[in-house]
Design an enzyme around this catalytic site. Structure first.
Site, short mmCIF file in Angstrom:
data_model
loop_
_atom_site.label_atom_id
_atom_site.label_comp_id
_atom_site.label_asym_id
_atom_site.label_seq_id
_atom_site.Cartn_x
_atom_site.Cartn_y
_atom_site.Cartn_z
N ARG A 1 0.90 -1.28 0.21
CA ARG A 1 0.05 -0.08 -0.09
C ARG A 1 1.03 1.26 0.00
O ARG A 1 0.16 2.36 -0.41
CB ARG A 1 -0.99 -0.11 1.17
CG ARG A 1 -1.87 1.16 1.45
CD ARG A 1 -3.08 1.01 2.20
NE ARG A 1 -2.71 0.28 3.40
CZ ARG A 1 -2.28 0.86 4.60
NH1 ARG A 1 -1.91 2.13 4.59
NH2 ARG A 1 -2.06 0.06 5.38
N TYR B 1 -16.17 19.10 -14.67
CA TYR B 1 -16.54 17.87 -14.63
C TYR B 1 -17.45 17.49 -13.53
O TYR B 1 -17.12 18.04 -12.57
CB TYR B 1 -15.48 16.74 -14.64
CG TYR B 1 -15.95 15.39 -14.49
CD1 TYR B 1 -16.71 14.47 -15.09
CD2 TYR B 1 -15.42 14.75 -13.23
CE1 TYR B 1 -17.11 13.55 -14.63
CE2 TYR B 1 -15.78 13.49 -12.75
CZ TYR B 1 -16.51 12.73 -13.70
OH TYR B 1 -16.91 11.55 -13.35
N ASP C 1 -7.12 20.47 -13.76
CA ASP C 1 -7.50 19.12 -14.31
C ASP C 1 -7.01 18.89 -15.72
O ASP C 1 -7.68 19.84 -16.68
CB ASP C 1 -8.80 19.01 -14.21
CG ASP C 1 -9.25 17.36 -14.45
OD1 ASP C 1 -8.68 16.89 -15.46
OD2 ASP C 1 -10.29 16.78 -13.89
C1 LIG Z 1 -12.18 16.06 -16.73
C2 LIG Z 1 -12.46 14.83 -15.72
N1 LIG Z 1 -11.56 14.74 -14.58
C3 LIG Z 1 -11.79 13.87 -13.61
C4 LIG Z 1 -12.78 12.76 -13.84
C5 LIG Z 1 -12.69 11.59 -12.75
O1 LIG Z 1 -11.84 10.42 -13.14
P1 LIG Z 1 -12.32 8.85 -12.82
O2 LIG Z 1 -13.51 8.64 -13.55
O3 LIG Z 1 -11.17 8.32 -13.51
O4 LIG Z 1 -12.48 8.86 -11.41
C6 LIG Z 1 -13.27 12.57 -15.21
C7 LIG Z 1 -14.29 11.53 -15.52
O5 LIG Z 1 -15.26 11.56 -16.23
C8 LIG Z 1 -13.04 13.68 -16.04
O6 LIG Z 1 -13.84 13.77 -17.32
#
Ligand SMILES: Cc1ncc(COP(=O)(O)O)c(C=O)c1O
Length: 394
Positions: free
Chosen positions: A62, A113, A187
């Site tokens: 882990r 998102y 992001d």
């Molecule tokens: C821009 C963005 N950030 C984060 C995520 C979350 O990622 P995960 O689905 O791998 O948890 C997504 C998922 O669609 C996303 O489109």
């Protein structure tokens, strides 16, 4: 154990494994994250181990894993920082939020998102964080929101945003966040480090849903957080160890295998996206196309100035939910599904999700894959033609 992790973090922060800084991304994607010991396997294999025999240090599955490290070194090299792998993108987001001071005000895209907005809203409801949704394409509005925040602040950015593909002025906003003493997070899932590298503009952390372009084959879930700050890196590793949102070993192996071809995939997917976006704009069933590479995109000039390409997601609008659903039902090549960033083209009406009810009911998000552009256009234009044949009912 602690000594082992600290050495690992320091190695990352110094750029170990990332290769000479003069290497271009295409070269880094292929060469970074390899074990170069003589006689060793060319690719770091999946190390399936819950624990390791005692040696100089005590090691447990882990805390660390050689397969995670290989992936972390490769993405760290591409983004220009030290990466930490998590079980999925949401876990990377949760880890970054957990490392903020309690009571931090998070200024974030109103159009982020939906999972990110939900993660923020649930923490705000518990009183852990404050939230200020803003239109991140409106630089003045973001600066005002940062200014208005009391106490510790965090600027959370997505650019392009999911799903309306708005472009934030990343260099200006990240500089403003630094001046304000705010933690800044980008992001970078939609753009990938091939298109923009927010750490170079001063972002504190970059997060990825590696489930999308980095993995690239729609066969795994994985998340990454990358930072150039050794203390922040150590805090993220400590959080992963404590909360246990660790990536699977096989997932990390597959994600690195996917990452090796990221540059060629992104290049081709962007080219096809540009072709389809221009043709969609001419189709009579399409009311609006949102693609940063089109001159009609409201932040096209900004995108040209700060991105090396425009990504491979297109959002376009047809007249109403019924017509959009008929397009999705009629396509044969594009796969009707959620998610994006894979080798296959996917299509989805976003307002079908309650969390995205704010977007136009007829908005379709198209993630462009690696199929031949003419086959994709034949499929899409036929589906749009058919959708036009049926008059819309109220
Ligand atoms: C821009 C963005 N950030 C984060 C995520 C979350 O990622 P995960 O689905 O791998 O948890 C997504 C998922 O669609 C996303 O489109």
């Amino acid at each position: 154990m602690h000594g082992d992790r600290a050495t690992h973090a320091a190695g990352h922060a110094a750029g170990a494994g990332g290769g000479p800084p003069t290497w271009r991304p295409e070269t880094l994607a292929v060469t970074a994250g390899r074990d170069e010991s003589p006689g060793g396997p060319l690719n770091v294999p999946p190390t399936f181990a819950s624990t390791f025999r005692d040696g100089d240090t005590v090691r447990y599955g882990r805390w660390d894993n050689p397969t995670w490290r290989a992936l972390e070194d490769a993405l760290g090299g591409l983004e220009g920082g030290a990466a930490v792998a998590f079980s999925c993108g949401q876990a990377a987001t949760a880890a970054v939020l957990a490392t903020l001071e309690p009571g931090t005000t998070v200024v974030h895209p109103a159009d982020a998102y939906l999972g990110t907005r939900q993660a923020l809203a649930s923490r705000a409801a518990r009183g852990w964080l404050g939230v200020r949704p803003v239109d991140v394409t409106d630089t003045a509005a973001v600066l005002d929101a940062l200014e208005a925040a009391d106490g510790p602040a965090c600027l959370w950015l997505e650019s392009p945003t999911n799903p309306t593909l708005g472009i934030a002025d990343l260099p200006a906003l990240l500089e403003a966040a630094e001046r304000r003493g705010a933690v800044s997070v980008v992001d970078n899932t939609f753009a990938t480090p091939l298109v923009q590298r927010p750490l170079a503009w001063g972002a504190s952390v970059v997060v990825h849903s590696a489930t999308k372009y980095l993995g690239g084959h729609s066969d795994l879930l994985l998340g990454m957080a990358v930072t150039a700050d050794p203390d922040r890196h150590a805090a993220l590793v400590a959080h992963r160890t404590e909360d246990g949102a660790i990536p699977g070993v096989m997932e990390a192996f597959l994600a690195l295998r996917g990452l090796r071809t990221l540059p060629v995939r992104v290049q081709r997917q962007q080219e096809t996206a540009a072709t389809l976006a221009a043709r969609l704009e001419e189709h009579p069933a399409v009311q609006r196309v949102r693609y940063p590479g089109l001159p009609s995109h409201p932040q096209h000039d900004r995108a040209r100035a700060q991105m090396q390409g425009f990504g491979a997601v297109i959002s376009f609008e047809v007249d109403g939910a019924g017509r959009a659903d008929r397009v999705v039902a009629a396509v044969r090549l594009a796969v009707p599904t959620t998610s994006l960033g894979g080798v296959e083209t996917t299509i989805e009406r976003r307002a079908r999700w309650a969390g995205d009810a704010h977007v136009a009911p007829g908005l379709l998000r198209l993630s462009v894959g690696l199929e031949h552009p003419e086959d994709l256009w034949a499929d899409l234009s036929a589906a749009l033609d058919r959708a036009l044949e049926v008059p819309d009912r109220p």
